[in-house]
Design an enzyme around this catalytic site. Structure first.
Site, PDB file in Angstrom:
ATOM      1  N   GLY A  39     -28.981   1.973   7.550  1.00 51.28           N
ATOM      2  CA  GLY A  39     -29.281   3.279   6.959  1.00 51.28           C
ATOM      3  C   GLY A  39     -28.363   3.734   5.839  1.00 51.28           C
ATOM      4  N   ASP A  95     -25.536   7.177   7.344  1.00 54.08           N
ATOM      5  CA  ASP A  95     -26.582   8.019   6.773  1.00 54.08           C
ATOM      6  C   ASP A  95     -26.609   9.401   7.406  1.00 54.08           C
ATOM      7  OD1 ASP A  95     -27.410   6.983   9.218  1.00 54.08           O
ATOM      8  OD2 ASP A  95     -29.290   6.140   8.483  1.00 54.08           O
ATOM      9  N   ASP A  98     -25.954  12.434  14.208  1.00 55.07           N
ATOM     10  CA  ASP A  98     -26.928  13.091  15.087  1.00 55.07           C
ATOM     11  C   ASP A  98     -26.200  13.490  16.366  1.00 55.07           C
ATOM     12  OD1 ASP A  98     -29.354  13.967  16.132  1.00 55.07           O
ATOM     13  OD2 ASP A  98     -30.007  11.984  16.745  1.00 55.07           O
ATOM     14  N   LYS A 126     -27.085  16.568  11.488  1.00 56.20           N
ATOM     15  CA  LYS A 126     -28.089  17.397  12.157  1.00 56.20           C
ATOM     16  C   LYS A 126     -27.409  18.488  12.957  1.00 56.20           C
ATOM     17  CE  LYS A 126     -31.991  14.490  12.885  1.00 56.20           C
ATOM     18  NZ  LYS A 126     -32.816  13.755  13.857  1.00 56.20           N
ATOM     19  N   PHE A 147     -36.805  14.804  12.405  1.00 58.07           N
ATOM     20  CA  PHE A 147     -36.627  13.381  12.143  1.00 58.07           C
ATOM     21  C   PHE A 147     -36.893  13.133  10.667  1.00 58.07           C
ATOM     22  CE2 PHE A 147     -37.329   8.851  12.092  1.00 58.07           C
ATOM     23  CZ  PHE A 147     -36.323   8.410  12.933  1.00 58.07           C
ATOM     24  N   ARG A 160     -37.310   3.540   3.705  1.00 60.62           N
ATOM     25  CA  ARG A 160     -35.895   3.554   3.289  1.00 60.62           C
ATOM     26  C   ARG A 160     -35.739   3.715   1.778  1.00 60.62           C
ATOM     27  NH1 ARG A 160     -32.761   1.961   7.694  1.00 60.62           N
ATOM     28  NH2 ARG A 160     -33.651   0.365   9.052  1.00 60.62           N
TER      29      ARG A 160
END
Ligand code: 5GP
Ligand code: MG
Length: 174
Positions: A39, A95, A98, A126, A147, A160
């Site tokens: 990511g 990336d 979370d 997040k 998401f 991506r």
């Protein structure tokens, strides 16, 4: 797909982050930028070209999402592509932050590998999702609990390449 962060806003933030990061390292420090696969690859390639520091690149794989899942499963770390980090100052890029599990585990791993210091930088964070206490040193954008895909982030390995961050529609079936 709804665009959460347009491409030009990402590019501007990456430039600012690069400046913050450059100023945080002691002059002449031996730096290795470590990207968490897969990511972080777009973020890494954009950021290092703005950093204006002599640096090496390393890659590590940590993934908790398998295939079409949008909820985390077991975390896997593979460090076969990691260069020798002993004696080096690391900038670890991911990336998105979370739950915080991935970066917590990877930072511990890199310290065990002999890094002098490990700074962390995430493009996205997040809000309201963290399950372990972890503070990144640098963060691009706080985002809501949706998401997201694009700019390196995938759903089932698609999306991506998108130059923006988009919100995956709830009814996506690939
Ligand atoms: P954490 O360990 O902090 O819970 O999760 C971090 C990893 O989960 C990220 O590196 C990313 O691969 C994945 N992840 C978490 N949220 C999202 C999301 O909204 N979209 C995508 N594509 N990946 C996510
Ligand atoms: Mg990841």
């Amino acid at each position: 797909m709804d665009v959460l962060i347009p491409a030009d806003a990402i590019q501007e933030r990456v430039r600012n982050l690069a400046e913050e990061i450059r100023e945080s390292f002691p002059p002449g420090a031996p730096i290795t930028v470590i990207g968490v696969l897969t990511g972080s690859i777009i973020f890494l390639t954009d950021l290092i070209r703005q950093l204006n520091l002599p640096l090496r690149i390393g890659l590590i794989q940590a993934s908790s999402y398998r295939g079409q899942a949008t909820v985390p499963g077991k975390l896997y770390i593979h460090d076969e592509m990691l260069p020798d980090v002993r004696g080096r100052h690391l900038l670890l890029l991911d990336d998105i932050l979370d739950t915080g599990q991935t970066l917590t585990r990877v930072v511990d791993h890199l310290r065990e590998c002999g890094a002098v210091s490990v700074r962390t930088c995430v493009l996205l964070r997040k809000i309201g999702r963290q399950s372990v206490p972890f503070e990144p040193d640098f963060c691009g954008f706080p985002i809501p609990d949706k998401f997201v895909v694009g700019y390196g982030l995938d759903f089932n390995d698609d999306y991506r390449h998108l130059p923006f961050i988009g919100i995956l529609p709830d009814d996506t079936n690939v």
